[in-house]
Each structure stands twice: as C-alpha cells, then as structure tokens.
Design an enzyme around this catalytic site. Structure first.
Site, PDB file in Angstrom:
ATOM      1  N   CYS A   1      -1.764   8.744   4.402  1.00 25.09           N
ATOM      2  CA  CYS A   1      -1.754   8.401   2.976  1.00 25.09           C
ATOM      3  C   CYS A   1      -3.068   8.837   2.345  1.00 25.09           C
ATOM      4  O   CYS A   1      -3.130   9.135   1.165  1.00 25.09           O
ATOM      5  CB  CYS A   1      -1.538   6.919   2.802  1.00 25.09           C
ATOM      6  SG  CYS A   1      -2.552   5.976   3.927  1.00 25.09           S
TER       7      CYS A   1
ATOM      8  N   GLU B   1       0.882  -1.173   0.000  1.00 26.88           N
ATOM      9  CA  GLU B   1       0.000   0.000   0.000  1.00 26.88           C
ATOM     10  C   GLU B   1       0.915   1.217   0.000  1.00 26.88           C
ATOM     11  O   GLU B   1       1.762   1.354   0.884  1.00 26.88           O
ATOM     12  CB  GLU B   1      -0.930  -0.026   1.208  1.00 26.88           C
ATOM     13  CG  GLU B   1      -1.925  -1.196   1.180  1.00 26.88           C
ATOM     14  CD  GLU B   1      -2.752  -1.282  -0.085  1.00 26.88           C
ATOM     15  OE1 GLU B   1      -3.026  -0.232  -0.706  1.00 26.88           O
ATOM     16  OE2 GLU B   1      -3.109  -2.406  -0.494  1.00 26.88           O
TER      17      GLU B   1
HETATM   18  P1  NAD Z   1       9.021   5.375   3.143  1.00 26.36           P
HETATM   19  O1  NAD Z   1       8.783   4.743   1.823  1.00 26.36           O
HETATM   20  O2  NAD Z   1      10.081   6.390   3.265  1.00 26.36           O
HETATM   21  O3  NAD Z   1       9.393   4.245   4.229  1.00 26.36           O
HETATM   22  C1  NAD Z   1       8.546   3.128   4.420  1.00 26.36           C
HETATM   23  C2  NAD Z   1       9.415   1.966   4.885  1.00 26.36           C
HETATM   24  O4  NAD Z   1      10.277   1.594   3.820  1.00 26.36           O
HETATM   25  C3  NAD Z   1      10.305   2.326   6.075  1.00 26.36           C
HETATM   26  O5  NAD Z   1      10.392   1.220   6.950  1.00 26.36           O
HETATM   27  C4  NAD Z   1      11.632   2.605   5.408  1.00 26.36           C
HETATM   28  O6  NAD Z   1      12.743   2.419   6.245  1.00 26.36           O
HETATM   29  C5  NAD Z   1      11.610   1.578   4.288  1.00 26.36           C
HETATM   30  N1  NAD Z   1      12.511   1.898   3.187  1.00 26.36           N
HETATM   31  C6  NAD Z   1      12.927   3.121   2.764  1.00 26.36           C
HETATM   32  N2  NAD Z   1      13.776   2.982   1.727  1.00 26.36           N
HETATM   33  C7  NAD Z   1      13.884   1.662   1.490  1.00 26.36           C
HETATM   34  C8  NAD Z   1      14.621   0.882   0.557  1.00 26.36           C
HETATM   35  N3  NAD Z   1      15.398   1.443  -0.361  1.00 26.36           N
HETATM   36  N4  NAD Z   1      14.505  -0.466   0.619  1.00 26.36           N
HETATM   37  C9  NAD Z   1      13.702  -1.045   1.539  1.00 26.36           C
HETATM   38  N5  NAD Z   1      12.992  -0.365   2.443  1.00 26.36           N
HETATM   39  C10 NAD Z   1      13.078   0.965   2.421  1.00 26.36           C
HETATM   40  O7  NAD Z   1       7.618   5.934   3.652  1.00 26.36           O
HETATM   41  P2  NAD Z   1       7.282   6.713   5.002  1.00 26.36           P
HETATM   42  O8  NAD Z   1       7.829   8.082   4.889  1.00 26.36           O
HETATM   43  O9  NAD Z   1       7.606   5.899   6.196  1.00 26.36           O
HETATM   44  O10 NAD Z   1       5.690   6.737   4.886  1.00 26.36           O
HETATM   45  C11 NAD Z   1       5.029   7.652   4.066  1.00 26.36           C
HETATM   46  C12 NAD Z   1       4.622   7.020   2.750  1.00 26.36           C
HETATM   47  O11 NAD Z   1       3.841   5.860   3.000  1.00 26.36           O
HETATM   48  C13 NAD Z   1       3.758   7.945   1.923  1.00 26.36           C
HETATM   49  O12 NAD Z   1       4.092   7.818   0.567  1.00 26.36           O
HETATM   50  C14 NAD Z   1       2.349   7.418   2.182  1.00 26.36           C
HETATM   51  O13 NAD Z   1       1.416   7.732   1.177  1.00 26.36           O
HETATM   52  C15 NAD Z   1       2.608   5.947   2.285  1.00 26.36           C
HETATM   53  N6  NAD Z   1       1.567   5.270   3.058  1.00 26.36           N
HETATM   54  C16 NAD Z   1       0.622   4.583   2.372  1.00 26.36           C
HETATM   55  C17 NAD Z   1      -0.407   3.954   3.048  1.00 26.36           C
HETATM   56  C18 NAD Z   1      -1.472   3.204   2.301  1.00 26.36           C
HETATM   57  O14 NAD Z   1      -2.249   2.490   2.930  1.00 26.36           O
HETATM   58  N7  NAD Z   1      -1.547   3.334   0.989  1.00 26.36           N
HETATM   59  C19 NAD Z   1      -0.450   4.008   4.440  1.00 26.36           C
HETATM   60  C20 NAD Z   1       0.554   4.706   5.115  1.00 26.36           C
HETATM   61  C21 NAD Z   1       1.564   5.332   4.405  1.00 26.36           C
END
Ligand code: NAD
Length: 542
Positions: free
Chosen positions: A327, A293
C-alpha cells in the site's frame, strides 16, 4: 486475578535475518519451501476451535506458477458465518474477563514461537501463495508480525496506565473494557502480518473476533491459526471464515452485536462497508467502531538539490519491491528537469539488473503479481501507455502470464501530471514520472497534493533545509507517513506507526496504542469515600 503491577518484557524489533548464500536460515527456509510446495494443504475454516470442512473448496495456486496446485481452502455458507458469530459471542464472557496478563502471554508466546519454530513455515507459506521473495517474506511474515505482537502488548499496558487524577476524598479510575459484541476483521492479501494483526489487536484487548482473510492469503492464514493455537489462544476467540465476501459481510453486518470493523484493503470496498454499516445503524446495540486502512497513490518528489542516485534508488526499491503491491509503494514521481537525465540513467541501470521469477530462487528481486485480474488490469494500463501520446514507457513494459503472472518493472514518463497512471492506484510494478521545470517546484508540490484522492505515504528528496521545510508544510495533508530523503515504504512497528488519511484510511496507525484504543470502551469509575448526606450547598445559605 493479578496480584501485582506487572511489567511486560521490553518490546524490541525482531532482527531481520539475512538469508545470505550458505547461511543456515536460507537452507532451512528453502527446504521448507520445497516441502510445502510439493505437498497438498487442506485449509479448513475455524469455528470454536474446530476445523470446519464444507467440501466447497477453492484451489490455492502460487501466482508465479498458477497451474500448480498446493492445496485448497473450504468456503462458508451463511450458516457457518452465523456459527462463527454465535461462537464468538458465547466466548466473550470468558475472554473479556480473563486477566490481561493471560491475554498478553498468548501473544508474547506467539511472537517467540514465530521467531523460532514457525519462522520458516510462515515465510514459506507467504512466498508460495503470495509470491514474496525471501527478504519480503522475512520483513513481513516474520519480523513485522512478531513486532506487532510484542509492541501491542507493551502499548496495551501503556494504555492501562493512563488514569485520571483523583481529588481529595475520591478515587477516579478508568477501565478499558473490550467492545460489547464482536469485532469483524477483514484482511488483504499483501501482508501476512496485517492479516494476523487485525484480529489479534482486537483480541488482545479482550474482544472476540470473526476474521475473514483474503482468498489469496489462505495458506499463510492457516499457519497463523496454527501459531495462535500453539500459543494458547482459547477456542472461539478468533473464528475464521472464507468465501464470498459479500455474503459473509452481509451476514456479519446484519448482527445486532456487530461492534467494530477492523479492515485493510481497497478504498472502494471500505467506503461501501462504511455505507452498509450506516444503513444498518438502527440494528446495532452500540455504535460500531470503524477502522480502515485503504488504498494509496504514493509519491516521491525531488528538488534539484537532491542526489540523483539516491532518488533513483528510492524509486527502484520503493516502487518495485514486492512488485509494487505494498500500500505504501511509490507509484508516481516528480523530478526536476536539471537532474532528470542523471536520475533516469541510474534508474535504468538499476532496473536492468532486477531479475524476475519464482521466489524459490532468492536472486529474483521481482516475483509475480497476485492474480489474473490484477495482472490484466495492470497490463491494460501499460498497453495504453505504449500508445498514448502523453506517455512513454522508458523501461519494462513486457509481461507474460503463461506460467505465472509476471510483469516487468515498468517506468512510464508522462508529460501530463494528471495522466491516468499518475492518479490511479494500479497496485503493481509500474512507476510513472512527471518531469517538471526546476523553477516550477512550488507548483509541482501543488500537483502532488491535488492529483489523487489518497494520502498514505510520500517522500521528498532535497539537501536544502529551506526546501525540506517548505515542502513538508506544503504536503502536510498528502501522507500519513511522510519520509525525508528516504523511500516511502518499509515502516517498522514501534518506529514508524503506519496509516494514511483522505481516501487512504481512518489513520488509526496500525501497531500503535491509538489503534488498540479503538478496540476498547472506557468505563470511568468514581468512588467517594465519605458520601455527602446533606443536599444543601453553601450558596443556598442565608
Ligand atoms: P481488496 O479490497 O480486494 O480485499 C481486501 C479484503 O476485502 C479481502 O479480504 C476481500 O475478500 C475483502 N472484500 C472484497 N470485496 C468485498 C466486499 N464487497 N465486501 C466485503 N469484503 C470484501 O484488497 P486486496 O487486493 O486484498 O489488497 C490490496 C488493497 O489493500 C490495495 O488497495 C492496498 O492499497 C490496500 N492496502 C492498504 C494498506 C494500508 O495500510 N493502508 C495495507 C495493505 C493493503
């Protein structure tokens, strides 16, 4: 070994507490906040139920007071990730074989513990390290997490009840096996409940998990682990590692036993993970399940039959609660000329009242954004809007990161429907509005549909049923969660299963049976009671 067809307790949504001045829950929560804020937490990793401290630590600092250190968390080297995978696999036989009732009981107990003794602690950790106000913490860290646990148990039994027909003389049955291998859960900073649910949903279905929380959610992740332990989750079922996401992910995705990714976070990260899994596909013993998501650019569209005060209220709540870091947060709106001046008047009046500051003061509607990188990114778009000829900042636009990462709720009006902030996910307290000619309402729906790559949430406002029907049809692929005359945020487990399509995710609907099914691999068993002994079918006769 179960000896009965057991019914699980009926799942009901956890009531949201009010935290009104003078209430007991408010007193307890603020006292817990204060105590946790003024002590120092040391957050270990958890591998095989053991606390692992590497000494390679990073500080935990409240976004609203970033010079204040409330603790630190320990980060992994590759050997810790290998150990987490090894442990998960070593635990798989026991956990996948235990009766479903035992697994259900763990998460039902977790729900009750969270509704009671863990509630204030989980909320306070979320307020401190993720900068949520009392209400935002309560609806996420307490209520939504409780709902996930209760409803998922009920959905699991619904899934188990789904069985094939059996013709005379045979008995067909399906069993919902956990995946063969382990599941990798990667979770975001912005919802404590999502952080708990991604590993828990897979574990409930009998899977073993390696969980990598966001660095910015480590405080409440520790409370989640304490909760799971007290609820009786056996060692090794969910193993937690922190640190370099690339190293951790490279290590996990190189394992032949990797069998599923449960991800929530940004779109680009997810797309890269998908690619990496594709590149490694020959390594795996089984085709991995990929559930993600991801990002959104969620909209509010109003028709000229809409009530301007209702539209303004939906924007204020939908765009600015939790600083726009949901999100589902609305970040673009399309308003017809004839009602714009009324919408604008109400919007400015409402936003002018919003107080900003630390969540310790519950009268603050707005708190800080999560970290400096996010602050700088959002601010760069606000600054550009102040000088761009296509844009005008009509309220907000100020910011200050000297104490905390504070950005005023900001509304930009753009005369270009494709202006940068109409199309790009900023993940902050910024709403951009495009005002369209009333007669061009059908064209404006096309703009909603075509301006972004996302399709997560969206809301339409109209009192005209013909328009509601037409807009719902025109926008059918723009949002996985579509709202009529309501803000596009605030999905409740069991009522509005959540998820989006296009670049917003695989739409497997968190908190639903659909999601749980992804963590199973069905085995069909056909048993024949009188087994044929003559190979000849009647058509072979003379
Ligand atoms: P992010 O993508 O920066 O991080 C999410 C997770 O991914 C973290 O645990 C992070 O450490 C990890 N991550 C980052 N880079 C990575 C890589 N290269 N390889 C593997 N893992 C990696 O997101 P965030 O800032 O924590 O959250 C915000 C984002 O999440 C926004 O884009 C939001 O829209 C989305 N979000 C979506 C939903 C949904 O249900 N659609 C819900 C919550 C958040």
């Amino acid at each position: 070994m179960s000896r009965g067809f057991f019914n699980v307790p009926k799942a009901v949504n956890e009531p949201v507490k009010g935290y009104a001045p003078g209430s007991l829950e408010r007193e307890e929560l603020l006292a817990t906040y204060k105590e946790m804020y003024n002590s120092n937490i040391d957050v270990p990793m958890h591998i095989n139920g053991e606390e692992v401290r590497t000494g390679n630590t990073k500080n935990i600092t409240p976004p609203h007071d970033h010079k204040h250190v409330v603790g630190q968390y320990h980060t992994a080297s590759k050997s810790h990730v290998d150990a987490a995978i090894y442990t998960a696999l070593a635990t798989r036989e026991a956990w996948s074989s235990v009766s479903w009732t035992e697994r259900a009981a763990v998460f039902l107990k977790a729900a009750e513990l969270l509704a009671g003794p863990y509630r204030a602690k989980m909320n306070a950790a979320t307020m401190i390290a993720q900068s949520k106000n009392v209400h935002q913490a309560e609806i996420d860290a307490a209520c939504e997490m409780i709902d996930f646990f209760r409803f998922n148990v009920a959905y699991m039994t619904d899934i188990f009840k789904d069985q094939p027909a059996s013709a005379s003389g045979i008995w067909n049955r399906v069993e919902y096996r956990p995946l063969e291998g382990f599941v990798y859960a990667i979770t975001p900073f912005n919802f404590t409940s999502i952080a708990a649910n991604l590993p828990a949903a897979a574990a409930l279905m009998g899977n073993v998990v390696v969980w990598k929380p966001s660095d910015h959610q480590a405080y409440s992740a520790q409370v989640i682990i304490d909760l799971f332990k007290e609820a009786g989750l056996p060692d090794g079922v969910i193993n937690v590692v922190y640190g370099d996401p690339v190293m951790i992910t490279d290590t996990v995705l190189a394992s032949p036993d990797f069998s599923g990714l449960h991800f929530t976070g940004s779109t680009q990260v997810f797309k890269n993970l998908w690619k990496q899994i594709g590149n490694n596909i020959h390594t795996y013993k089984t085709y991995p399940r990929i559930v993600g998501e991801t990002g959104g650019k969620d909209f509010i569209w109003a028709h000229n039959s809409a009530n301007p005060l209702q539209v303004a209220t939906a924007i204020t709540r939908g765009a600015f609660e939790y600083q726009g870091q949901k999100c589902s947060a609305a970040s673009r709106a399309y308003i017809p000329t004839s009602i714009w001046s009324d919408v604008k008047k109400h919007l400015i009046a409402q936003i002018s009242e919003l107080k900003m500051g630390s969540p310790e003061d519950p009268s603050n509607f707005i708190n800080a954004v999560i970290h400096e990188a996010s602050f700088d990114k959002i601010v760069s778009y606000i600054d550009a809007a102040k000088t761009d000829k296509d844009a005008e900042v009509i309220i907000g636009g100020n910011y200050d990161k000297s104490v905390g990462y504070f950005i005023e709720p900001t509304v930009i009006v753009s005369n270009s429907p494709k202006y940068a902030t109409m199309c790009t996910e900023l993940f902050g307290p910024v709403m951009t509005i495009y005002v369209y000619e009333d007669t061009a309402w059908e064209h404006s729906l096309k703009l909603v549909d075509e301006s972004t790559e996302y399709a997560l949430t969206g809301a339409i406002f109209s009192t005209d049923r013909y328009i509601v029907e037409k807009a719902s049809k025109a926008l059918e692929n723009t949002a996985g969660n579509f709202y009529i005359n309501d803000k596009p945020t605030g999905a409740v487990v069991g009522q509005q299963p959540f998820g989006g399509a296009r670049a917003s995710g695989t739409n497997d609907k968190a908190g639903s049976a659909q999601n749980l099914l992804r963590w199973t691999s069905v085995r069909l068993i056909k048993e024949t009671f009188v087994t044929p002994q003559n190979y000849k079918y009647p058509f072979l006769g003379k």
